[in-house]
Design a protein around this motif. Structure first.
Motif: not given
Length: 296
Positions: A75-80, A85-86, A169-171
């Motif tokens: 969570v701490l690495i993947g979510v941010p 990137f999004a 998230s990008m959209v």
């Protein structure tokens, strides 16, 4: 009154399929799992009430704490990473590039495929000993390894997979960028503000409601990740527990060891954690989320 009563009955008849689904498939199972969390239940015999025993055993279980560490690291690495990137890609696509529709589709496709068994198997092969990652490293003269089978790197391959699936998230970020009035950038340019100053003082503050939404959604998804870890580790959570996600341990307890009471207790701990984190994020939002009308 008769007409109102008739309309009310008609409305409930239309709502009946949803109500049956809600009480039969959502609320009912939730109440049952809450009861089972205080019992010893193996799916074959009647549940036996044990009170808080499942919760006590859980907090004394080394595998439980290993799953918490693995999930927390993810969570701490993947979510941010995914949100970064999004937003980065959304900023690029907001420039009015030629063929922008094609670019949006290409970047969004991984999100449509995300969580599928096929993508998890593909990822396992890509980072396997004979995968294309090692083929590329061989060109550079670097000796490869089976990244998904190494305890120091297996988790990071799944984090890369999560970051790669940033399309949704990008959209949403892109839609938020489209809503920022261009007059704000024009006025700041007249005052001598550069691109970085505009990004810091206009783009980010105006995007904070979107950031809040994406943060909550991606946090909930990350805490419930299951399929990639299950496929990559073949359901074991290996190597050396490096991909033993919380939901994977929950699955093992419930459907491999038939400790359904223990699994139900784990499920309710996850619900409480999700509710608490979501509440904390919304509580903190009044300090960093800004709305166009000046509120926060």
């Amino acid at each position: 009154m008769r007409h109102i009563r008739k309309n009310t009955i008609t409305a409930y008849l239309f709502l009946l399929p949803w109500l049956i689904g809600f009480f039969g498939l959502v609320l009912g199972p939730m109440v049952s799992s809450l009861y089972l969390s205080f019992t010893e239940y193996d799916l074959l015999t009647a549940p036996e009430w044990v009170g808080l025993q499942n919760f006590i055993e859980m907090f004394q279980d080394s595998n439980f704490w290993q799953s918490v560490r693995v999930t927390l690291g993810f969570v701490l690495i993947g979510v941010p990473g995914q949100l970064f990137f999004a937003l980065f890609i959304a900023l690029l696509l907001n420039k009015g590039l030629k063929g922008i529709g094609l670019y949006r589709t290409v970047y969004y496709i991984p999100s449509l495929l995300g969580g599928s068994v096929a993508i998890a198997l593909l990822w396992k092969n890509i980072f396997g000993f004979e995968g294309i990652v090692n083929d590329f490293l061989a060109i550079l003269g670097i000796e490869g390894r089976s990244w998904v089978s190494h305890p120091d790197y297996a988790l990071y391959t799944l984090i890369i997979l999560a970051v790669w699936q940033f399309g949704a998230s990008m959209v949403i970020f892109l839609a938020g960028l489209k809503q920022i009035p261009g007059e704000l950038y024009d006025a700041s340019a007249v005052d001598g503000a550069g691109k970085f100053s505009q990004f810091k003082s206009i783009t980010i503050p105006m995007l904070t409601p979107v950031i809040l939404f994406n943060l909550v959604i991606e946090l909930i998804k990350a805490l419930q990740v299951f399929t990639p870890a299950y496929i990559v580790s073949e359901g074991t959570g290996g190597p050396s527990g490096s991909t033993l996600f919380y939901t994977l341990l929950l699955y093992q307890k419930g459907f491999s060891y038939f400790e359904m009471g223990y699994a139900s207790a784990m499920a309710w701990i996850l619900v409480l954690v999700l509710a608490t984190l979501t509440a904390l994020i919304f509580f903190s939002s009044k300090y960093w989320v800004h709305y166009e009308n000046g509120g926060s």
